[in-house]
Design a protein around this motif. Structure first.
Motif, PDB file in Angstrom:
ATOM      1  N   ARG A 129       0.836  -1.196   0.000  1.00 16.27           N
ATOM      2  CA  ARG A 129       0.000   0.000   0.000  1.00 16.27           C
ATOM      3  C   ARG A 129       0.873   1.249   0.000  1.00 16.27           C
ATOM      4  O   ARG A 129       0.569   2.238  -0.675  1.00 16.27           O
ATOM      5  CB  ARG A 129      -0.936  -0.025   1.212  1.00 16.27           C
ATOM      6  N   TYR A 130       1.965   1.180   0.726  1.00 13.45           N
ATOM      7  CA  TYR A 130       2.900   2.305   0.730  1.00 13.45           C
ATOM      8  C   TYR A 130       3.555   2.455  -0.647  1.00 13.45           C
ATOM      9  O   TYR A 130       3.727   3.575  -1.144  1.00 13.45           O
ATOM     10  CB  TYR A 130       3.967   2.102   1.808  1.00 13.45           C
ATOM     11  N   LEU A 131       3.905   1.336  -1.271  1.00  9.41           N
ATOM     12  CA  LEU A 131       4.466   1.403  -2.619  1.00  9.41           C
ATOM     13  C   LEU A 131       3.497   2.068  -3.590  1.00  9.41           C
ATOM     14  O   LEU A 131       3.899   2.904  -4.411  1.00  9.41           O
ATOM     15  CB  LEU A 131       4.807  -0.011  -3.120  1.00  9.41           C
ATOM     16  N   CYS A 132       2.220   1.711  -3.493  1.00 13.27           N
ATOM     17  CA  CYS A 132       1.217   2.339  -4.352  1.00 13.27           C
ATOM     18  C   CYS A 132       1.158   3.847  -4.119  1.00 13.27           C
ATOM     19  O   CYS A 132       1.077   4.641  -5.069  1.00 13.27           O
ATOM     20  CB  CYS A 132      -0.159   1.718  -4.100  1.00 13.27           C
TER      21      CYS A 132
ATOM     22  N   GLY B 175       2.208   6.637  -6.951  1.00 16.39           N
ATOM     23  CA  GLY B 175       1.060   7.322  -7.505  1.00 16.39           C
ATOM     24  C   GLY B 175       0.045   6.401  -8.127  1.00 16.39           C
ATOM     25  O   GLY B 175      -0.604   6.756  -9.116  1.00 16.39           O
ATOM     26  N   VAL B 176      -0.113   5.207  -7.538  1.00 17.13           N
ATOM     27  CA  VAL B 176      -1.060   4.227  -8.057  1.00 17.13           C
ATOM     28  C   VAL B 176      -2.321   4.262  -7.201  1.00 17.13           C
ATOM     29  O   VAL B 176      -2.281   3.959  -6.009  1.00 17.13           O
ATOM     30  CB  VAL B 176      -0.456   2.806  -8.052  1.00 17.13           C
ATOM     31  N   ARG B 177      -3.426   4.623  -7.810  1.00 19.62           N
ATOM     32  CA  ARG B 177      -4.719   4.675  -7.122  1.00 19.62           C
ATOM     33  C   ARG B 177      -5.479   3.393  -7.456  1.00 19.62           C
ATOM     34  O   ARG B 177      -5.777   3.115  -8.618  1.00 19.62           O
ATOM     35  CB  ARG B 177      -5.514   5.891  -7.573  1.00 19.62           C
TER      36      ARG B 177
ATOM     37  N   ALA C 208       0.521   9.733 -12.391  1.00 13.10           N
ATOM     38  CA  ALA C 208      -0.288   8.851 -11.546  1.00 13.10           C
ATOM     39  C   ALA C 208      -1.088   7.865 -12.395  1.00 13.10           C
ATOM     40  O   ALA C 208      -1.466   8.149 -13.530  1.00 13.10           O
ATOM     41  CB  ALA C 208      -1.221   9.687 -10.677  1.00 13.10           C
ATOM     42  N   ILE C 209      -1.344   6.703 -11.790  1.00  9.04           N
ATOM     43  CA  ILE C 209      -2.032   5.604 -12.472  1.00  9.04           C
ATOM     44  C   ILE C 209      -3.281   5.239 -11.680  1.00  9.04           C
ATOM     45  O   ILE C 209      -3.246   5.178 -10.449  1.00  9.04           O
ATOM     46  CB  ILE C 209      -1.116   4.373 -12.569  1.00  9.04           C
ATOM     47  N   ALA C 210      -4.380   4.982 -12.397  1.00 11.86           N
ATOM     48  CA  ALA C 210      -5.591   4.450 -11.767  1.00 11.86           C
ATOM     49  C   ALA C 210      -5.815   3.038 -12.289  1.00 11.86           C
ATOM     50  O   ALA C 210      -5.713   2.787 -13.490  1.00 11.86           O
ATOM     51  CB  ALA C 210      -6.804   5.323 -12.073  1.00 11.86           C
ATOM     52  N   VAL C 211      -6.111   2.125 -11.372  1.00 13.79           N
ATOM     53  CA  VAL C 211      -6.322   0.725 -11.740  1.00 13.79           C
ATOM     54  C   VAL C 211      -7.555   0.208 -11.028  1.00 13.79           C
ATOM     55  O   VAL C 211      -7.782   0.497  -9.855  1.00 13.79           O
ATOM     56  CB  VAL C 211      -5.072  -0.134 -11.400  1.00 13.79           C
TER      57      VAL C 211
ATOM     58  N   HIS D 284      -8.272   3.057  -2.632  1.00 18.03           N
ATOM     59  CA  HIS D 284      -7.219   3.610  -1.794  1.00 18.03           C
ATOM     60  C   HIS D 284      -6.114   4.108  -2.691  1.00 18.03           C
ATOM     61  O   HIS D 284      -5.948   3.674  -3.830  1.00 18.03           O
ATOM     62  CB  HIS D 284      -6.700   2.581  -0.777  1.00 18.03           C
ATOM     63  N   ASP D 285      -5.365   5.058  -2.206  1.00 19.52           N
ATOM     64  CA  ASP D 285      -4.214   5.557  -2.949  1.00 19.52           C
ATOM     65  C   ASP D 285      -2.945   5.271  -2.172  1.00 19.52           C
ATOM     66  O   ASP D 285      -1.911   5.880  -2.410  1.00 19.52           O
ATOM     67  CB  ASP D 285      -4.357   7.056  -3.231  1.00 19.52           C
TER      68      ASP D 285
END
Length: 282
Positions: free
Chosen positions: A49-52, A56-58, A223-226, A275-276
């Protein structure tokens, strides 16, 4: 991919921010495994979660993981980033191809997350691997199987292979029934814009792509959204046909990937959670 000055600065800052997670998180996970602590299952969630958050991975989750056990999660596979994304949501271990066990750094991370390595070309070992996986899921571990057997181009779901689904059926010897949870993962936005066919190669990692430049592109990029979609789970027992099961799971994942099917959820729970990396998904 050549990086401009801004990209190199962003990558440098992110690498600095990631360093404490590796310096503290990996020894802590090693110690938890050595002591047999239940924290060993849950610390990887915090770590990823910290890596995300740093990268910038949402992550947007739709649906709920089936609470029943034994459980195997069956997913499509687009990128090495899938592992970070899925691990940020659930305490899981992975069924990985044997080559992963030879990659520096990645090998260490996989072993600390108690991955099981599979030599896909050596069918004679399938029964032994299935037995090892069955033991793990029978003991309550949620194992993730990337059923395509490789990564796709991120634009489609490839046919599912049925061989390792036998592990779930093997786990039914004592439990009577196991649960296969389909999971669809799709990268939808980058820098706030929808990901199109031209942009997807910067996110999907497949074919003969080198890992280092692809990783650099993620670290230096926007940033990336997945989306992670959890369709209705499928109970299985020893009598169910494995190939038919694989096809049904493939269909559910394919429909979720394309947006043709909505995830299953208890009516009292919210459909979408996200979560981001900065706050836990409820």
């Amino acid at each position: 991919m050549a990086l401009d000055m801004r990209g190199r600065m962003k990558m440098g800052l992110r690498l600095v921010a990631l360093a404490p997670a590796f310096a503290i998180g990996l020894p802590a996970q090693w110690l938890a495994l050595k002591l047999g602590s239940p924290l060993a299952r849950h610390m990887p969630v915090i770590f990823h979660r910290y890596l995300c958050f740093v990268m910038g991975v949402r992550v947007i989750r739709e649906g709920r993981l089936d609470p029943r056990r034994p459980l195997m999660i069956v997913s499509n596979h687009c990128s090495w980033l899938d592992i970070v994304v899925i691990s940020s949501l659930f305490p899981v271990s992975f069924i990985a191809k044997s080559e992963v066990g030879t990659w520096p750094v990645v090998r260490t991370l996989a072993r600390l997350q108690r991955s099981i390595f599979v030599e896909r070309e050596r069918r004679a070992k399938t029964a032994a691997v299935n037995a090892a996986i069955a033991e793990r899921i029978a003991n309550g571990d949620a194992m993730v199987l990337f059923a395509e057997g490789t990564t796709s181009d991120g634009l489609r779901v490839l046919p599912f292979r049925s061989a390792l689904l036998g592990a779930a059926q093997a786990a039914t010897a004592d439990a009577g029934e196991a649960v296969l949870q389909p999971l669809a993962i799709r990268y939808t936005h980058r820098g706030g814009l929808p990901v199109d066919r031209a942009e997807m190669p910067h996110l999907a990692w497949h074919g003969d792509m080198d890992l280092a430049p692809h990783l650099a592109g993620i670290l230096a990029g926007p940033a990336i959204a997945v989306r992670v979609i959890l369709p209705e789970a499928l109970p299985v027992n020893g009598a169910r046909n494995r190939k038919q099961t694989a096809k049904l799971l493939e269909t559910r994942v394919r429909q979720a990937f394309s947006g043709e099917a909505r995830p299953s959820r208890p009516p009292e729970l919210p459909l979408e959670e996200q979560h981001d990396g900065s706050i836990p998904a409820r």
